[in-house]
Design an enzyme around this catalytic site. Structure first.
Site, PDB file in Angstrom:
ATOM      1  N   LYS A  16       0.879  -1.200  -0.072  1.00 19.54           N
ATOM      2  CA  LYS A  16      -0.091  -0.147   0.075  1.00 19.54           C
ATOM      3  C   LYS A  16       1.081   1.280   0.119  1.00 19.54           C
ATOM      4  CE  LYS A  16      -4.269  -2.082   2.513  1.00 19.54           C
ATOM      5  NZ  LYS A  16      -4.970  -2.032   1.253  1.00 19.54           N
ATOM      6  N   ARG A  24     -10.279 -11.614   1.114  1.00 17.67           N
ATOM      7  CA  ARG A  24     -11.061 -12.766   0.420  1.00 17.67           C
ATOM      8  C   ARG A  24     -10.545 -14.104   0.398  1.00 17.67           C
ATOM      9  NH1 ARG A  24     -11.622  -9.272  -4.683  1.00 17.67           N
ATOM     10  NH2 ARG A  24     -11.019  -7.627  -3.176  1.00 17.67           N
TER      11      ARG A  24
END
Ligand code: BES
Ligand code: ZN
Ligand code: ZN
Length: 484
Positions: free
Chosen positions: A259, A333
């Protein structure tokens, strides 16, 4: 410290009181002098939303609520009105404070108390307020005067305890809370609440071949954990359990797809879903909700490190499906998918997962709604939406249309963990849907789970989004069962 909630049936002359007013009428139990009453009425006529009276030995706060707003909005007005008073209350340094109401509606005292208790939250473990030179404290007891029932007060006490638990864990930085430490916190709340917690450690996770959780964990020096929480009261109304799944990423750097900019800022809170499902089981167990509940928490940090998983990797999940990694920052996920397919062993009535999953959900709804995607029966959705309004943690639905499945097709594996630039929250929902044939409700709390600034009683650092929603939903579900 969280204030204790205590029911009282009498107010003594020296007690400080907050009184909720429906009309501009000053109840006798406040024992205000004639001139104090005149002053209060004058202020109320001037449309002040609250009046503060400092008598010689006590304080009185009068809070006027708007009449005529629909039920659930009025409840939220009360919580907000309460949290607006917190500075003034703190400045007056009460040890205890009575909450009363004149003719405001049933439940008003509880809603107001909820707003106060949640608004009083502070994460001061590493910097106690008194060390900061602060002498004033919030009251340690809130005395509820009026029609609040014992069961309702107990529910509110446990529910707010659970919100504090969730907030504390969200605020705890990763240098104090890695995955094994998260498991210990879950074990602790299990003991306190009276439900069982089993912690699967790395060896067991490897034996089970939970490829999603193991892949995300590869860059970490700490082992992953997989917690199984169970609440099974003697008298269960459901034959098959409701399984909750919470995302337990204790820190999300993005991994090798690291990030950039300020995107890493709140990523110690990427385990909010995990803390939430533990808190929900606590609330349910403490209140003896007659439902069989399981909660699953897959947990690790997501970092670039020696052997970190990489873009292009093809991994094999717990359910044997293969996944092409298109982005290591779509890690949530992967760990959720393993847990969701693991849930099949319980033949669940319903699976609900909750996760700080996509920036896309946050971009879509800001912090106003939890993004919901589902293939479950509408009777559950109706109940969830009602619960959302009641506690003002509203859910808004995004579709899982078949066509959206195109986004996550892979040339080299059964599925890819990311789609394109568009519809990111839905892509995640479509991905998760592939990992179970049982009804699934997917809740993405990326937007509501971290705020830019405090929003009344929702604290910017970990509002604890989704806990009151799910606990209330399960409580209602149990009531529905009783009617059958
Ligand atoms: N934990 C983040 C999602 C997130 C973003 C939570 C902002 C809270 C606030 C998640 O793991 C993530 O990084 N998602 C990516 C997915 C993308 C790579 C497909 C995102 O949303 O950008
Ligand atoms: Zn991520
Ligand atoms: Zn994440």
């Amino acid at each position: 410290m969280k204030p204790e909630l205590i029911k009282i049936s009498q107010i003594t002359p020296d007690q400080s009181v907050i009184c909720i007013l429906g009309k501009d009428e000053i109840p006798e139990f406040l024992r205000l002098s004639k001139s104090e009453k005149e002053y209060a009425l004058k202020q109320l006529k001037a449309k002040e939303d609250h009046v503060f009276i400092n008598s010689y030995f006590k304080c009185t706060y009068l809070v006027r609520i708007k009449e005529g707003v629909p039920g659930f909005k009025a409840k939220e007005e009360l919580r907000k009105a309460a949290s607006k008073l917190k500075k003034l209350i703190k400045a007056n340094n009460h040890n205890e404070l009575v909450i009363a109401s004149s003719n405001a509606f049933k439940g008003a005292i509880e809603d107001f108390a909820e707003g106060l208790v949640l608004g009083f939250y502070q994460f001061d473990k590493y910097k106690p307020a008194d060390k900061d030179g602060e002498k004033n404290k919030y009251p340690s007891k809130l005395l509820l005067y009026g029609d609040a029932g014992k069961a309702e007060i107990k529910w509110l006490t446990d529910l707010t305890d659970a919100v504090y638990f969730v907030r504390d864990l969200i605020n705890e930085p990763v240098n104090h809370l890695n995955a094994p430490a998260l498991a210990r916190e879950v074990e602790k709340i299990g003991k306190a609440g009276g439900f069982t917690v089993e912690v699967l450690t790395k060896g067991k996770i490897e034996a089970l071949k939970m490829g999603g959780l193991l892949a995300v964990n590869k860059g970490s020096v700490d082992p992953p954990v997989f917690c199984i929480l169970e609440w099974k009261p003697a008298k269960c109304l459901n034959k098959q359990p409701v399984v909750l799944v919470g995302k337990g990423i204790v820190y999300d750097t993005g991994g090798l797809n690291i990030k950039t900019g300020d995107y890493m800022a709140n990523m110690k809170g990427d385990m909010a879903g995990a803390a939430t499902v533990a808190g929900v089981l606590y609330t349910a167990a403490m209140n003896n909700i007659p439902l069989h509940l399981i909660a699953l928490i897959p947990s690790t940090d997501n970092r670039p490190g020696g052997n970190a998983y990489a873009e292009g990797d093809i991994i094999t999940m717990y359910n044997k499906m293969t996944v092409e990694i298109g982005n290591t920052d779509a890690e949530g996920r992967l760990i959720l998918a393993d847990a969701i397919s693991y849930a099949s062993k319980y033949k669940p009535e319903l699976i609900i997962d909750i996760a700080t999953l996509t920036g896309s959900a946050a971009n879509t709804f800001a912090n106003q709604a939890i993004a919901m995607m589902t293939n479950a029966d509408r009777k559950y959705i109706k109940l969830l939406e009602e619960s959302g309004q009641e506690v003002y943690e509203r859910v808004a639905e995004l579709p899982l249309w078949e066509e959206y499945g195109e986004m996550i097709k892979s040339d080299v594996a059964d599925v890819r963990n990311v789609g394109g630039r568009e519809a990111g929250a839905i892509a995640a929902g479509k991905f998760l849907e592939k990992f179970t044939s049982y009804p699934l409700i997917h809740l993405d709390i990326a937007g509501t789970g971290s705020l830019k600034k405090n929003d009344f009683y929702r604290m910017k650092d970990g509002p604890g989004s989704g806990l009151r929603l799910l606990a209330t939903f399960l409580r209602k579900l149990a009531v529905d069962y009783k009617k059958l």
